[in-house]
Motif scaffolding. Sequence first.
Motif: not given
Lengths: 815, 137
Positions: A71-73, A144-145, A151-153, A158-159
């Motif tokens: 969904r996020f490309g 991107v860090y 980290p949560r999924p 968000y990254g």
Amino acid sequence: MGYDAEALTKAVEAAVLGDAEAVRMLPERASLGDVLVNWCQMNSLWPLFFGLSCCFIEQATVFTGVYDIARFGAEVLRGSPRQADLLVVSGTVFKKVAPMVTRIYEQMSRPKWVISMGSCANTGGMYDVYSVVQGVDQLIPVDVYITGCPPRPEALMYGLITLQDMIKRKNRPLKPVLGLSGGQLGGRDDILEVGVSKDRDTRGPGMQGIPVRGTSVTPPGFAGSRSEEMWTPPPPVLEFSARQTVLRKAIEERFGELATWREDPVDMPTVTVSADHVVDVLKWLKHESPVKYERFEDLTAVDESTRKVPVEHDFTLVYTLTSLSAVERLRLRVPLSGAEPEAPTATSVWACANWYEREVWDMFGIRFVGHPELRRLIMPRTWPGHPLRKSEPHRATEMAPYLEEDVLRMQPEDAGELLRRLHATSPTKREFVLNIGPHHYSTHGVVRFVLELHGEEIVDMASDIGFHHRGAEKIAEHQSWHQYIPYTDRLDYLSGVANNLTYLLAIEKLCDITVPARAQCVRVMLSEFFRLSNHLLWLGTMVQDLGMMTPVFHTFREREQVLDIIETITGARLHPAWLRIGGLAMDLPEGWDTMVRDFVSGFPKRVRSYHRLISGNPILRARIRGIGPITLEDAIDHGLTGPNLRACGKEWDLRKVTPYSGYEQYDFDIPTREDGDCLARYEVRFEEMLQSNRIISQCLEGMPSGRHISEDYRYCIPDKKDTLEDIESLIHHFINATRGPKVPAGEAYAVTESPRGEQGFYIVSDGGNMPYRLHMRSAGYPTVQALPLMTIGHLLPDFIAIIGSTDYIAPDLDR
Amino acid sequence: MQATPEMAITGFSSWEPGALSLGVFFFLAAGLVATILVLTVVITRRKPEGQKALPYECGIIPTGTARLRYPAPFWLVAVFFLLFDVEAVYVVSWAVSFTSLSWASWAQITFFIGVLLLGLFWVWRKGGLEWGMTPKR
């Protein structure tokens, strides 16, 4: 569209300073073509599967139905760098695996972007140790860090959105696409430079004048430690049973002075043997002794050179043996001296001693005379020194930065060479050498298998491990006993709290701490939840390896439910670090029982649906029945444990045979099978899920009331409300939360039935606030060592089924 | 109109619109493929980078050559596949015209398939289809 604000500011500043180049610094305006190309690129990112450690589990979670990264490309995971434009480095980059990261990055076609996921990939995270690269940006440029451990999924998504935003704002791809000069097409090209933007100091450049934190607690000095001024009671002494007394007499009769029985062991009978006779003693213990020790459980060493109370020898080899027939354990201590000490090899008695001895050689430089292939197992082939010696540096920040030269130097060994070393004579059918791993879909973790194929038939096999070596044992030597708890979580990143338990049981044995019933029950409940989480992930990934795409989406649904419960109770998903010496970090939260009840009542129905969906599938059954069989004798002789052993017909589960943490109070069955093949291993694990559910429901119904932490605050971090009432608790809280408790001098070994088999922790204290030596016995180590027994003679696709069914995991293999 | 094989052949006329659209479609498709191929060659930036050209093998430098000697079963199975694949040409063309054919043709194709099956059993018996693991010692 519009100007890049940052670049514009830069150009204006340059113009103000009178720089003639200022005009050229002006950013270009995005044309319609740029916008179009960017839109296409940002909405169809193709991420590369690059799983290093815990973070990868969360990365995998975003590909399942709950999160659905598409969904996020970002589309489905790519298996090869040629097909990918986004490299997500998830987890710790090790010095041994770093050449693979750089190669894969170079093999990606342009445009390409890099996301560094998790604090380990960003900076080395909590692993500032000899084997870890201090951040992947030391080797490849990162766009991107994503922070967190893991980290949560949601953080990964968000990254991704951040990356898409960067593409939209910064890329001017039209000119490069048309082959013109100028423009900007994807990803950064700059990499950190030594001394400019990169420094071995984890705090970053410009901090050279300030000493590195923690140097005063570096062994062997431990300058200023006030633990020495503290008093602790001596460790408890084991009372010998009748059978142990019989064994003692037999050893004295047979070996006399050559084997000395130790009078005051904490946890198991301990015998000191000289190096010359150790093989005789081992042989006798395996075949002739009144208590027959069938299994070679563990071998490790201790560097004695920096003991507070000096000992006469330099190194001690520690053998741990298990008797399955008599339910007994025995420890052999072998003192050794000299700079290059030697001991005879035990490979003639137990074949599985091979890797254990290679590891001791690798880590301590103790040579085993007569060993068939004594060479490095875990560290890169070209590694100088033996890292677990006390004289070796332990923090990566004390060592020279890891550079591209090191990447070239630490290339993994050639596959053909690896096979050639394995066998003195070359086999006749040698036709095709294939690497599976270190970076491969089906290896569960970064581990490398070299197969020699005749057509599709596997005629020979070698394993190469150590791509995931986080130096966890060395780290223990400069963390206080409490501080080390979060590291144990990550040793087997799917078992979380269950790892804490093994480590704490060893400390509690050495300190003689009684854990309250409520804490024990919560420990059991959480361990079983992690068993479910592990088995659900195993089930999904194993059948995915075999070509069934659907189940993994379903198993992750239940796994998310389990993790939600764990998160409600502990506050974290994968690595809660929630157990403490003497109990738990805090009491159960309100409403925990409703969540657990909902889960427990619904789960058996889900398992039944899996049964219909997966177990009954004739294709799956045909692919795993009779594949990769191992006999019970071989399994015991090679040290296999857990479900892999039970699939061979041995009803051996530590929760039943030597109950710990109150497991004797629960009613559950031990599923076993006779065949020892992939189907048997599959069915044992499958049924274990229902048994875990039974245990959890009993925990729910019979949860005792009372304290969540021991009343004796000598070693525990006291309950906060007690510290507000009496000064004694406050003092203990202050001391145990800062420099940590002082654990009495001695050694102890504790072992539990972790989801993938028997996991043991061997701890040595010399009466300080940190372990003098800590060693982990992992379940996967003997399993992977025994893989040639199961795979040779099978076909290439069977190999994938076999490694899926054995359920090993790289971080617990490599520690 | 009854759709018979004869109709299918005589129905094609180079002057009828059906064939024209087919031709247009053909040139469009060929043109698109050619454009994409040309564009790929023209606009791709080729940047030689370190190990980009190296074959990808799980991140490791591969051992030996990819031009390996295939074991005989691979070759045999490929040859048998080709041999038995030819039957499809006859069986499919027979099946398409099934309704207009007589019992005699049914008997002919049955005989043909029977002969092929005998051949397959013979190959099977000779071990031509043996694949994979050598039988356990």
